[in-house]
Each structure stands twice: as structure tokens, then as C-alpha cells.
Design a protein around this motif. Structure first.
Motif, PDB file in Angstrom:
ATOM      1  N   VAL A  38      39.177  56.075  36.981  1.00  0.00           N
ATOM      2  CA  VAL A  38      39.660  54.928  37.808  1.00  0.00           C
ATOM      3  C   VAL A  38      40.804  54.545  37.749  1.00  0.00           C
ATOM      4  N   LEU A  39      41.278  54.250  36.327  1.00  0.00           N
ATOM      5  CA  LEU A  39      42.545  53.873  35.990  1.00  0.00           C
ATOM      6  C   LEU A  39      43.739  54.832  36.250  1.00  0.00           C
ATOM      7  N   ARG A  40      43.450  56.176  36.336  1.00  0.00           N
ATOM      8  CA  ARG A  40      44.081  57.216  36.730  1.00  0.00           C
ATOM      9  C   ARG A  40      44.503  57.220  38.070  1.00  0.00           C
ATOM     10  N   ALA A  41      43.673  56.795  38.819  1.00  0.00           N
ATOM     11  CA  ALA A  41      43.268  56.810  40.246  1.00  0.00           C
ATOM     12  C   ALA A  41      44.337  55.458  40.977  1.00  0.00           C
ATOM     13  N   ILE A  42      44.354  54.576  40.139  1.00  0.00           N
ATOM     14  CA  ILE A  42      44.793  53.457  40.933  1.00  0.00           C
ATOM     15  C   ILE A  42      46.272  53.383  40.647  1.00  0.00           C
ATOM     16  N   PRO A  43      47.189  53.165  41.759  1.00  0.00           N
ATOM     17  CA  PRO A  43      48.685  52.879  41.617  1.00  0.00           C
ATOM     18  C   PRO A  43      48.794  51.765  40.840  1.00  0.00           C
ATOM     19  N   VAL A  44      50.165  52.055  39.878  1.00  0.00           N
ATOM     20  CA  VAL A  44      50.565  51.152  38.841  1.00  0.00           C
ATOM     21  C   VAL A  44      50.814  49.739  39.607  1.00  0.00           C
ATOM     22  N   VAL A  45      51.704  49.872  40.590  1.00  0.00           N
ATOM     23  CA  VAL A  45      51.789  48.430  41.470  1.00  0.00           C
ATOM     24  C   VAL A  45      50.729  47.768  41.771  1.00  0.00           C
ATOM     25  N   MET A  46      49.353  48.516  42.155  1.00  0.00           N
ATOM     26  CA  MET A  46      48.194  47.772  42.589  1.00  0.00           C
ATOM     27  C   MET A  46      47.534  47.131  41.432  1.00  0.00           C
ATOM     28  N   LEU A  47      47.626  47.791  40.074  1.00  0.00           N
ATOM     29  CA  LEU A  47      46.898  47.211  38.786  1.00  0.00           C
ATOM     30  C   LEU A  47      47.625  45.918  38.485  1.00  0.00           C
ATOM     31  N   ILE A  48      49.173  46.130  38.786  1.00  0.00           N
ATOM     32  CA  ILE A  48      49.726  44.841  38.300  1.00  0.00           C
ATOM     33  C   ILE A  48      49.342  43.677  39.099  1.00  0.00           C
ATOM     34  N   PHE A  49      49.325  43.939  40.324  1.00  0.00           N
ATOM     35  CA  PHE A  49      48.584  42.616  41.371  1.00  0.00           C
ATOM     36  C   PHE A  49      47.389  42.354  40.836  1.00  0.00           C
ATOM     37  N   TRP A  50      46.682  43.439  40.635  1.00  0.00           N
ATOM     38  CA  TRP A  50      45.282  42.984  40.186  1.00  0.00           C
ATOM     39  C   TRP A  50      45.150  42.128  38.896  1.00  0.00           C
ATOM     40  N   CYS A  51      45.885  42.436  37.758  1.00  0.00           N
ATOM     41  CA  CYS A  51      46.111  41.763  36.666  1.00  0.00           C
ATOM     42  C   CYS A  51      46.785  40.283  36.800  1.00  0.00           C
TER      43      CYS A  51
END
Length: 226
Positions: free
Chosen positions: A66-79
């Protein structure tokens, strides 16, 4: 003109304009913090993927996928929006960026660690057990010291990628190097090529220095045949 522009704004590029660190210094600090956290997560995850039970391995496989499939910018927004809800406190944007970069880089490194351990021949495990060592001691005393040599290029590549990904912190208002460059560009308005060429040079020097350190470490700590 470019030299004059850079000279006049050099302090701003290096330190930003806020009371805390910004610009290049903040990029460097975020890279160090996220790189260290990612390395710890990657080592722990890779070891768990190698010697963990079936349920642990399946859970980690799913999490890393899951983590490798998520774009970095999207995970930054989520966090950025999720961490304050989870912890009930106002989490700084810098912390959310570090957490996001550490999670994604840690997921990649976990698979690199797993592959590095797998690259060590089974004979090394058997030799350790023949000496009366348990699985934990065989892993820490015999396998990991050899596997880390194999993993070094993957770690360096991931650290370089992480340094570049810190530039995405601007989306949550963190005044790192790219954010500061945008502010200078908005103020000067007519020199975008010169400004962002200088920023690109700073990233190049930082990433090249990291790659050079990795090559020097590889020469000093070469991979030997099992």
C-alpha cells in the motif's frame, strides 16, 4: 545578473526568513530525520519479513504494498490532516512530512533488507546454528553484517530519492528549499530560470555528495563472496 541575484538572496536560500530553520538547512534536517527513521523502519520491517510468523509477514506485505503504491504528495496530505485527529494535537507540517517520507522510504527499504538477507547463502545460517547460536544471534552477528554490504546501494538510492522528495513539503506550507525559491521568484518575478537553476544545483550537490559517500563506503566495505 545571476551571481548578483544569488548573492543578494543567499541567506534566504540557506536559512529562510522565519524564526526557525528554513531553506536549504531545513531540507537537510528533514532529510536526515526522515532518512534515519526510514532506515530503522526498513531494517525492522525487513527482518520481520524474513523471520516473522505468517500473519506478521502477510500484514507487512500488505502494508508495504500500500505504501509503495501511494504517491508521496498524497501521503503527505493524509499525514497532515490525519495525525492531528489521531493524536488530538496540532502536529507541525515538518513532522507530517518527515513521517510521510519515513513511511514510504521505510516500505521500500524493508523489501531491500529482505532481499539483502535472502542473498546470503543458507550455509551461513547453518554454520551459525552449528556453533550453537540461536536465530537472533545468527541474524545479528553473521547474516546482517554481510547483508548490509549488499543493501548499501539500495539504501543510498532511497536516501537520494528521499532528499528530492522533501521538495514536496511546500504543499503543506513548509518553508524548505523549493518553497523559499518560489518566494524569491514571486518577489523578483523576472528571473525564474536563474533562481530554479541555482536550486537545482543545490539539490544536485547534496544528492551527489550522498552518492559519493555511498561509493566510498562501498569501497571500504566491499561485498565478499559467501
Amino acid at each position: 545578473m545571476m551571481l548578483s541575484l544569488i548573492r543578494d538572496n543567499l541567506d534566504f536560500f540557506l536559512l529562510g526568513s522565519g524564526p526557525g530553520p528554513g531553506g536549504f538547512v531545513l531540507t537537510l534536517l528533514m532529510s536526515l530525520a526522515a532518512g534515519l527513521a526510514a532506515s530503522v523502519l526498513g531494517l525492522a520491517g525487513g527482518i520481520a519479513l524474513t523471520v516473522g510468523g505468517r500473519s506478521v509477514v502477510m500484514a507487512l506485505e500488505a502494508a508495504t504494498a500500500v505504501l509503495r503504491a501511494i504517491p508521496v504528495v498524497m501521503l503527505i496530505f493524509w499525514c497532515y490532516f490525519l495525525l492531528p485527529v489521531v493524536f488530538g494535537i496540532d502536529v507541525p507540517g515538518i513532522a507530517t512530512v518527515i513521517a510521510a517520507l519515513a513511511l514510504i522510504s521505510g516500505a521500500y527499504l524493508a523489501q531491500s533488507v529482505r532481499a539483502g538477507i535472502a542473498a546470503i547463502g543458507r550455509g551461513q545460517w547453518e554454520a551459525g546454528r552449528s556453533l550453537g547460536l540461536g536465530t537472533r544471534k545468527v541474524l545479528t552477528l553473521i547474516i546482517l553484517p554481510q547483508a548490509l554490504r549488499v543493501m548499501l546501494p539500495s539504501f543510498v538510492n532511497q536516501w537520494v530519492t528521499l532528499v528530492k522528495d522533501t521538495s514536496l513539503a511546500y504543499v503543506v506550507g513548509v518553508a524548505e528549499l523549493t518553497f523559499v525559491a518560489t518566494q524569491v521568484n514571486n518577489r523578483e518575478q523576472v528571473y525564474p530560470l536563474e533562481i530554479f537553476a541555482f536550486i537545482g544545483l543545490m539539490y544536485f550537490l547534496l544528492c551527489s555528495s550522498l552518492s559519493l559517500l555511498g561509493r566510498l563506503a562501498g569501497r571500504k566495505w566491499p561485498v565478499r563472496a559467501a
